[in-house]
Design an enzyme around this catalytic site. Structure first.
Site, PDB file in Angstrom:
ATOM      1  N   HIS A   2       0.817  -1.221   0.000  1.00  0.00           N
ATOM      2  CA  HIS A   2       0.000   0.000   0.000  1.00  0.00           C
ATOM      3  C   HIS A   2       0.847   1.267   0.000  1.00  0.00           C
ATOM      4  CE1 HIS A   2      -4.014  -1.849   0.837  1.00  0.00           C
ATOM      5  NE2 HIS A   2      -3.207  -2.867   1.049  1.00  0.00           N
ATOM      6  N   ASP A  48       3.349   9.462  -0.804  1.00  0.00           N
ATOM      7  CA  ASP A  48       2.196   8.671  -0.369  1.00  0.00           C
ATOM      8  C   ASP A  48       1.960   7.571  -1.400  1.00  0.00           C
ATOM      9  OD1 ASP A  48       0.030   8.064   1.266  1.00  0.00           O
ATOM     10  OD2 ASP A  48      -0.663  10.129   1.336  1.00  0.00           O
TER      11      ASP A  48
HETATM   12  C1  GDG Z   1      -2.167   3.683   3.431  1.00  0.00           C
HETATM   13  C2  GDG Z   1      -1.141   4.385   2.535  1.00  0.00           C
HETATM   14  C3  GDG Z   1      -2.836   4.388   0.695  1.00  0.00           C
HETATM   15  C4  GDG Z   1      -8.938   9.704   7.963  1.00  0.00           C
HETATM   16  N1  GDG Z   1      -9.341  10.454   8.988  1.00  0.00           N
HETATM   17  C5  GDG Z   1     -10.543  10.002   9.360  1.00  0.00           C
HETATM   18  C6  GDG Z   1     -10.890   8.953   8.525  1.00  0.00           C
HETATM   19  N2  GDG Z   1      -9.879   8.783   7.681  1.00  0.00           N
HETATM   20  C7  GDG Z   1      -9.840   7.786   6.600  1.00  0.00           C
HETATM   21  C8  GDG Z   1      -9.988   8.481   5.266  1.00  0.00           C
HETATM   22  C9  GDG Z   1      -9.289   7.518   4.329  1.00  0.00           C
HETATM   23  C10 GDG Z   1      -8.232   6.887   5.239  1.00  0.00           C
HETATM   24  O1  GDG Z   1      -8.586   7.153   6.584  1.00  0.00           O
HETATM   25  C11 GDG Z   1      -6.843   7.455   4.999  1.00  0.00           C
HETATM   26  O2  GDG Z   1      -6.359   6.886   3.811  1.00  0.00           O
HETATM   27  P1  GDG Z   1      -5.035   7.363   3.099  1.00  0.00           P
HETATM   28  O3  GDG Z   1      -4.977   6.695   1.779  1.00  0.00           O
HETATM   29  O4  GDG Z   1      -5.057   8.846   2.957  1.00  0.00           O
HETATM   30  O5  GDG Z   1      -3.819   7.038   4.059  1.00  0.00           O
HETATM   31  P2  GDG Z   1      -3.173   5.830   4.979  1.00  0.00           P
HETATM   32  O6  GDG Z   1      -4.028   5.489   6.136  1.00  0.00           O
HETATM   33  O7  GDG Z   1      -1.802   6.307   5.276  1.00  0.00           O
HETATM   34  O8  GDG Z   1      -3.128   4.536   4.068  1.00  0.00           O
HETATM   35  C12 GDG Z   1      -1.857   5.248   1.494  1.00  0.00           C
HETATM   36  C13 GDG Z   1      -3.720   3.561   1.605  1.00  0.00           C
HETATM   37  O9  GDG Z   1      -2.968   2.809   2.551  1.00  0.00           O
HETATM   38  C14 GDG Z   1      -4.592   2.587   0.803  1.00  0.00           C
HETATM   39  O10 GDG Z   1      -3.814   1.736   0.022  1.00  0.00           O
HETATM   40  O11 GDG Z   1      -3.654   5.253  -0.079  1.00  0.00           O
HETATM   41  O12 GDG Z   1      -0.919   5.823   0.619  1.00  0.00           O
HETATM   42  O13 GDG Z   1      -0.263   5.194   3.322  1.00  0.00           O
HETATM   43  O14 GDG Z   1     -10.154   6.518   3.898  1.00  0.00           O
HETATM   44  O15 GDG Z   1     -11.347   8.656   4.998  1.00  0.00           O
HETATM   45  N3  GDG Z   1     -12.052   8.290   8.623  1.00  0.00           N
HETATM   46  C15 GDG Z   1     -12.922   8.704   9.609  1.00  0.00           C
HETATM   47  N4  GDG Z   1     -12.619   9.711  10.466  1.00  0.00           N
HETATM   48  C16 GDG Z   1     -11.457  10.386  10.385  1.00  0.00           C
HETATM   49  O16 GDG Z   1     -11.212  11.298  11.185  1.00  0.00           O
HETATM   50  N5  GDG Z   1     -14.110   8.096   9.714  1.00  0.00           N
END
Ligand code: GDG
Length: 492
Positions: free
Chosen positions: A180, A392
């Protein structure tokens, strides 16, 4: 949407192989409050993408459930599994394993290195030892529960050696892996003292999926550099690597979100009303939104410094823009993360101190996770999303922001180093996350962008995400696994 062809994607029956999904954490965590065990659903990119897939297909989710091993915990997992068609297989880690495998090797070695921040790495050999041990522990658990024809699908950087341990026990199993986070260039990856072992571990999988073409190129270049005896063929998004141990198919398959689910939820009247309320609280202002896990890779201090420079250098936009910055607590036991939080809070406070006026707070800061309905309302209320990670793998927040903008308004400012940029360059304003002046110019451009242009851009991005949503990701990846191993298809 095209119906998937894989045995895993068809409606499941008892004769079909199961999906055994393996990730560091289960999508639930547990904490004790007043002696009672509380179940807390986890959020995050990996869980958001994979949970709908397991809910649809059934199977088993193998992952860590923390350090407590009690009958109460197993009962809580059993109860939680009762509401859907997959079950949980918890791995219980000792405090020492958690400290050395998870906080240590995963998050103090691999995480910084794979995000090009080598100087943050702590290359302690004890960490590596625990990483291998805990990966074997995961492999043991999988070996106990997986049937011969089940598809074993391991996820992310914490578990790159699970394939190695499983391969010893199951020479004929089909083992699949998805990374990821980004895969670094050879210059960066080469700093890892255990580089050859990590690559050999990856080559014990039959299939390795990566987020972008950049990651695929980097992995292949690293294999060329440190496993020179490997034969590499194929082109474009598919590479086949053969060694005396076997054959691995390497492909880039960008992950996504459930677009329809997001857009549908964002369209609900209660969300629209809440978004209106949020906007009314900042009248005559554009809301810019940042939503990130607390992590130095997300570029939060760099973003806050750029915003401060913007209010200093472009006084005409004071009182016209407010940033809502949500920072979700993460990895709180690691010292670097505590320091990052202090740095963010000091920047928020000094910027607000320098510019706030009655009726205008430049940065509204929340250091907590918000419920999904509030997240959707924030997305809808925001005229600008500021997504500026230093690096990212993908960044799902960028995609969710677009999906929630059902009226095709809003401007996405996106880092050129986010995996999502490979797909969203057709509509996002691209920024270099370390370039303060560039971010100021992007903010000015977003604030002055004619509605027709932002609509055109948003329409293009939403179409891209709709056509390449998480269901299509699943279909593509299962089809590619089938191509890599035709036996899977016969399993139906
Ligand atoms: C890894 C990789 C890759 C965030 N704050 C809240 C909340 N979130 C949810 C968002 C989104 C998720 O968390 C964050 O996803 P990201 O993709 O931005 O980042 P990582 O957690 O670092 O994920 C990344 C991912 O895996 C998938 O392959 O994209 O690059 O680092 O879904 O909505 N959800 C809620 N409250 C929050 O305050 N409910």
């Amino acid at each position: 949407m095209k119906r998937p062809s894989s045995a895993y994607v068809r409606t499941r029956s008892e004769s079909q192989p199961r999906l055994i999904l393996v990730s560091n954490r289960l999508p639930l965590s547990f904490k004790r409050e007043n002696g009672k065990l509380q179940t807390v659903p986890s959020s995050g990119g990996l869980i958001g993408a994979l949970e709908p897939i397991l809910k649809e297909h059934g199977g088993v989710w193998v992952g860590s459930a923390g350090t407590e091993d009690s009958a109460e915990l197993h009962q809580a997992l059993h109860t939680a599994a009762g509401s859907h068609s997959f079950r949980y297989a918890p791995i219980i880690l000792s405090a020492q394993e958690e400290a050395n495998y998870y906080e240590g090797f995963s998050n103090e070695v691999l995480w910084p290195l794979f995000h090009d921040l080598q100087s943050r790495g702590v290359f302690d050999p004890v960490y590596w030892d625990f990483y291998q041990r805990v990966n074997r522990k995961f492999a043991d658990a999988v070996d106990d529960i997986a049937g011969e024809r089940d598809l074993i699908w391991v996820h992310d950087y914490q578990l790159m050696q699970v394939g190695r341990a499983l391969r010893e026990r199951r020479p004929d199993a089909f083992l699949s892996f998805f990374l990821h986070i980004p895969f670094p260039s050879p210059d960066m990856f080469g700093k890892l003292p255990w580089r050859r072992e990590v690559l050999e571990g990856l080559l014990d999988y039959d299939f390795v999926g990566l987020q972008t073409a950049r990651d695929q190129r980097n992995l292949v270049a690293c294999i060329r550099a440190w496993i020179p005896e490997a034969r590499i063929s194929g082109r474009g998004d598919q590479r086949i690597v053969s060694t005396s141990h076997g054959v691995t198919c390497i492909r880039d398959v960008p992950i996504s979100i459930d677009f329809r689910d997001f857009a549908g939820a964002a369209a609900q009247p209660a969300i629209a009303e809440r978004a209106r309320q949020i906007r009314t609280q900042s009248p005559d202002m554009v809301i810019a939104l940042g939503i990130d896990r607390l992590d130095y890779t997300k570029g939060i201090p760099e973003r806050l410094r750029a915003l401060r420079a913007f209010f200093r250098g472009y006084p005409q936009f004071r009182r016209k823009l407010t940033l809502i910055q949500v920072v979700v607590p993460s990895r709180e036991n690691i010292q670097g993360y505590k320091e990052l939080r202090s740095e963010i809070e000091s920047l928020v406070s000094s910027t607000n101190g320098e510019f706030s006026e009655p009726g205008w707070t430049p940065i509204q800061y929340m250091n907590r996770s918000v419920p999904r309905c509030e997240l959707l309302a924030l997305y809808r209320a925001a005229g600008i999303a500021l997504v500026t990670p230093l690096k990212d793998g993908m960044n799902l927040v960028a995609k969710e922001y677009c999906a929630a903008h059902i009226e095709n308004d809003g401007v996405l400012i996106l880092s050129e180093f986010a995996g999502a940029m490979a797909e969203l360059h057709n509509g996002a304003i691209s920024v270099h996350p370390y370039d303060e002046i560039g971010i100021c110019l992007a903010l000015q451009r977003a604030l002055e962008m004619p509605a027709a242009e932002s609509r055109r851009r948003m329409l293009r991005m939403r179409r891209t995400i709709r056509e390449n949503d998480v269901l299509r990701w699943r279909d593509r990846i299962f089809e590619q696994m089938e191509q890599a191993q035709p036996r899977i298809k016969l399993a139906a």
